[in-house]
Write a protein that holds these residues in place. Structure first.
Motif, PDB file in Angstrom:
ATOM      1  N   UNK A  44       0.862  -1.176   0.000  1.00  0.00           N
ATOM      2  CA  UNK A  44       0.000   0.000   0.000  1.00  0.00           C
ATOM      3  C   UNK A  44       0.904   1.234   0.000  1.00  0.00           C
ATOM      4  N   UNK A  45       0.514   2.266  -0.728  1.00  0.00           N
ATOM      5  CA  UNK A  45       1.285   3.510  -0.701  1.00  0.00           C
ATOM      6  C   UNK A  45       0.344   4.710  -0.670  1.00  0.00           C
ATOM      7  N   UNK A  46       0.904   5.858  -0.310  1.00  0.00           N
ATOM      8  CA  UNK A  46       0.237   7.142  -0.504  1.00  0.00           C
ATOM      9  C   UNK A  46       1.104   7.908  -1.490  1.00  0.00           C
ATOM     10  N   UNK A  47       0.499   8.402  -2.563  1.00  0.00           N
ATOM     11  CA  UNK A  47       1.285   9.053  -3.605  1.00  0.00           C
ATOM     12  C   UNK A  47       0.400   9.957  -4.449  1.00  0.00           C
ATOM     13  N   UNK A  48       1.003  10.969  -5.051  1.00  0.00           N
ATOM     14  CA  UNK A  48       0.264  11.921  -5.873  1.00  0.00           C
ATOM     15  C   UNK A  48      -0.143  11.365  -7.224  1.00  0.00           C
ATOM     16  N   UNK A  49      -1.177  11.975  -7.802  1.00  0.00           N
ATOM     17  CA  UNK A  49      -1.660  11.555  -9.130  1.00  0.00           C
ATOM     18  C   UNK A  49      -0.632  11.822 -10.218  1.00  0.00           C
ATOM     19  N   UNK A  50       0.329  12.730  -9.949  1.00  0.00           N
ATOM     20  CA  UNK A  50       1.369  12.987 -10.943  1.00  0.00           C
ATOM     21  C   UNK A  50       2.189  11.723 -11.177  1.00  0.00           C
ATOM     22  N   UNK A  55      -0.738   5.993 -16.336  1.00  0.00           N
ATOM     23  CA  UNK A  55      -2.020   6.248 -16.970  1.00  0.00           C
ATOM     24  C   UNK A  55      -2.224   7.772 -17.050  1.00  0.00           C
ATOM     25  N   UNK A  56      -1.736   8.418 -18.123  1.00  0.00           N
ATOM     26  CA  UNK A  56      -1.725   9.878 -18.227  1.00  0.00           C
ATOM     27  C   UNK A  56      -3.047  10.595 -17.941  1.00  0.00           C
ATOM     28  N   UNK A  57      -4.214  10.089 -18.365  1.00  0.00           N
ATOM     29  CA  UNK A  57      -5.449  10.855 -18.137  1.00  0.00           C
ATOM     30  C   UNK A  57      -5.723  11.221 -16.682  1.00  0.00           C
ATOM     31  N   UNK A  58      -5.269  10.397 -15.719  1.00  0.00           N
ATOM     32  CA  UNK A  58      -5.578  10.677 -14.321  1.00  0.00           C
ATOM     33  C   UNK A  58      -4.854  11.936 -13.824  1.00  0.00           C
ATOM     34  N   UNK A  59      -3.822  12.343 -14.539  1.00  0.00           N
ATOM     35  CA  UNK A  59      -3.075  13.545 -14.168  1.00  0.00           C
ATOM     36  C   UNK A  59      -3.799  14.843 -14.460  1.00  0.00           C
ATOM     37  N   UNK A  60      -4.967  14.780 -15.084  1.00  0.00           N
ATOM     38  CA  UNK A  60      -5.718  16.003 -15.392  1.00  0.00           C
ATOM     39  C   UNK A  60      -6.034  16.787 -14.120  1.00  0.00           C
ATOM     40  N   UNK A  61      -6.059  16.111 -12.980  1.00  0.00           N
ATOM     41  CA  UNK A  61      -6.356  16.789 -11.714  1.00  0.00           C
ATOM     42  C   UNK A  61      -5.221  17.715 -11.280  1.00  0.00           C
ATOM     43  N   UNK A  62      -4.084  17.647 -11.973  1.00  0.00           N
ATOM     44  CA  UNK A  62      -2.963  18.552 -11.682  1.00  0.00           C
ATOM     45  C   UNK A  62      -2.902  19.715 -12.673  1.00  0.00           C
ATOM     46  N   UNK A  63      -3.775  19.693 -13.657  1.00  0.00           N
ATOM     47  CA  UNK A  63      -3.842  20.835 -14.570  1.00  0.00           C
ATOM     48  C   UNK A  63      -4.275  22.055 -13.743  1.00  0.00           C
ATOM     49  N   UNK A  64      -3.607  23.212 -13.898  1.00  0.00           N
ATOM     50  CA  UNK A  64      -3.934  24.376 -13.063  1.00  0.00           C
ATOM     51  C   UNK A  64      -5.419  24.754 -13.103  1.00  0.00           C
ATOM     52  N   UNK A  87      -4.895  22.465  -6.517  1.00  0.00           N
ATOM     53  CA  UNK A  87      -5.393  21.867  -5.273  1.00  0.00           C
ATOM     54  C   UNK A  87      -4.774  20.474  -5.218  1.00  0.00           C
ATOM     55  N   UNK A  88      -3.689  20.383  -4.459  1.00  0.00           N
ATOM     56  CA  UNK A  88      -2.873  19.165  -4.449  1.00  0.00           C
ATOM     57  C   UNK A  88      -3.541  18.061  -3.626  1.00  0.00           C
ATOM     58  N   UNK A  89      -3.238  16.833  -3.976  1.00  0.00           N
ATOM     59  CA  UNK A  89      -3.906  15.704  -3.335  1.00  0.00           C
ATOM     60  C   UNK A  89      -3.072  14.435  -3.474  1.00  0.00           C
ATOM     61  N   UNK A  90      -3.370  13.471  -2.621  1.00  0.00           N
ATOM     62  CA  UNK A  90      -2.638  12.204  -2.591  1.00  0.00           C
ATOM     63  C   UNK A  90      -3.612  11.043  -2.687  1.00  0.00           C
ATOM     64  N   UNK A  91      -3.186   9.980  -3.350  1.00  0.00           N
ATOM     65  CA  UNK A  91      -4.010   8.778  -3.467  1.00  0.00           C
ATOM     66  C   UNK A  91      -3.488   7.683  -2.542  1.00  0.00           C
ATOM     67  N   UNK A  92      -4.405   6.935  -1.954  1.00  0.00           N
ATOM     68  CA  UNK A  92      -4.032   5.717  -1.232  1.00  0.00           C
ATOM     69  C   UNK A  92      -4.224   4.566  -2.217  1.00  0.00           C
ATOM     70  N   UNK A  93      -3.147   3.851  -2.498  1.00  0.00           N
ATOM     71  CA  UNK A  93      -3.149   2.839  -3.564  1.00  0.00           C
ATOM     72  C   UNK A  93      -2.750   1.474  -3.008  1.00  0.00           C
ATOM     73  N   UNK A  94      -3.532   0.459  -3.341  1.00  0.00           N
ATOM     74  CA  UNK A  94      -3.242  -0.927  -2.944  1.00  0.00           C
ATOM     75  C   UNK A  94      -2.706  -1.670  -4.174  1.00  0.00           C
ATOM     76  N   UNK A 111      -9.486  16.920 -22.223  1.00  0.00           N
ATOM     77  CA  UNK A 111     -10.244  18.086 -21.767  1.00  0.00           C
ATOM     78  C   UNK A 111     -11.660  17.702 -21.363  1.00  0.00           C
ATOM     79  N   UNK A 112     -12.198  16.653 -21.947  1.00  0.00           N
ATOM     80  CA  UNK A 112     -13.549  16.209 -21.591  1.00  0.00           C
ATOM     81  C   UNK A 112     -13.628  15.839 -20.109  1.00  0.00           C
ATOM     82  N   UNK A 113     -12.551  15.241 -19.577  1.00  0.00           N
ATOM     83  CA  UNK A 113     -12.519  14.907 -18.151  1.00  0.00           C
ATOM     84  C   UNK A 113     -12.507  16.184 -17.311  1.00  0.00           C
TER      85      UNK A 113
END
Length: 322
Positions: free
Chosen positions: A84-90, A96-105, A231-238, A312-314
């Motif tokens: 298990x880890x905690x890590x950013x979407x970057x 998986x590049x599309x998930x990084x859209x949450x880091x677009x300013x 708005x920075x954020x971290x994911x909990x990943x299993x 951009x649709x996301x």
């Protein structure tokens, strides 16, 4: 049968029972300090998971890069060195590049918008895409803090950053806003930022308010501009292997605990940020709200989603979340 033989048989029986019904140990890794909410609430979730599975699992949390830096622990999910880890979407976006859209300013308006996103269909779609690509499962997302700008020059609108020498992490999404506004970016190592600001190598930097306080950047900056650009954020990943090993009830339980831990850690950060605005003002710094719409419109005009592998649709779907 002699007493020592009976004792030996008892020990062997206990050993066999222990191997058959032994506890499963899991490793939970992150790069944050033990004093930070992300660690505190991860430990809580880990302990609760052990209790509520009647000791079937022992989850040990390893903070402060003890099991490697962020890129290492992400790779460790596949290698089996972490569960298990905690890590950013970057970092998730590298697979998986599309998930990084949450880091677009200016994707999120604030922490509340981020939380609502985690309960949306677009969140399910993006985390599902990541799971399909990697096998790993994102079970929770935690608010990390909103990134703001500090500077020795007053900034009210995007154009005021033209020519500004600003330290920004060497990550494309973080570089997007300053470069769109015409700033000159410098990817100085994080440990060297204070000195670089002090000696004028750079005249600005950007980070969440708790980081600005912890690293004492306020000592060598005159202005804090609440640009709120990410708005920075971290994911909990299993890991995919461990996710498959969990029973359905264990998956449900761990997800619920991880999400509760994320909510509690995020609430701690929100409260800390609210306090710090007044703290910085009392220290004599100018804390201002710039024209965020101007920043946002400039970024949208100059930064293409496709350049990052985002859709951009996301982003549009996220904007519609209220």
């Amino acid at each position: 049968m002699t007493i020592w033989k009976k004792t030996l048989l008892a020990v062997l029986a206990a050993g066999l029972a222990g191997s058959a019904f032994g506890q499963t140990k899991l490793k939970w890794a992150h790069v944050y300090e033990t004093s930070e909410p992300f660690h505190k609430w991860s430990v809580w979730a880990a302990e609760e998971f052990g209790k509520r599975t009647n000791g079937k699992y022992q989850v040990d949390v390893f903070p402060a890069s003890q099991l490697g830096k962020e890129s290492d622990i992400n790779q460790g999910l596949s290698l089996g060195t972490v569960d298990i880890i905690i890590s950013g979407s970057s970092f998730a976006s590298r697979a998986y590049p599309p998930i990084g859209v949450t880091y677009y300013p200016y994707t999120f308006r604030n922490a509340d918008h981020l939380v609502k996103y985690t309960k949306s269909d677009v969140y399910k779609s993006l985390t599902g895409g990541y799971a399909e690509k990697t096998g790993n499962q994102i079970v929770a997302t935690t608010y990390y803090g909103t990134r703001h700008t500090t500077s020795n020059r007053a900034i009210a609108k995007c154009a005021d950053m033209k020519g500004l020498k600003i330290r920004v992490p060497d990550v494309a999404a973080y570089l997007a806003m300053p470069r769109a506004c015409g700033a000159n970016t410098a990817p100085i190592a994080f440990a060297e930022v204070y000195l670089a600001l002090q000696n004028g190598t750079v005249e600005a930097q950007e980070n969440p308010l708790p980081t600005i306080e912890a690293k004492k950047f306020f000592e060598v900056q005159k202005y804090i501009i609440l640009t709120g650009h990410i708005v920075d954020h971290l994911n909990t990943v299993v890991s995919g292997k461990q996710w498959k090993a969990f029973t359905d009830s264990e998956k449900k339980l761990f997800t619920e605990l991880a999400q509760e831990a994320a909510q509690k850690a995020g609430a701690d950060i929100v409260a800390k940020e609210a306090e710090l605005v007044d703290v910085f003002k009392k220290k004599g710094l100018s804390v201002t709200d710039p024209d965020r719409n101007d920043f946002r419109d400039t970024v949208l005009k100059n930064v293409k989603f496709e350049d990052f592998g985002y859709r951009k649709a996301d982003w549009d779907q996220i904007q519609k979340i209220n």
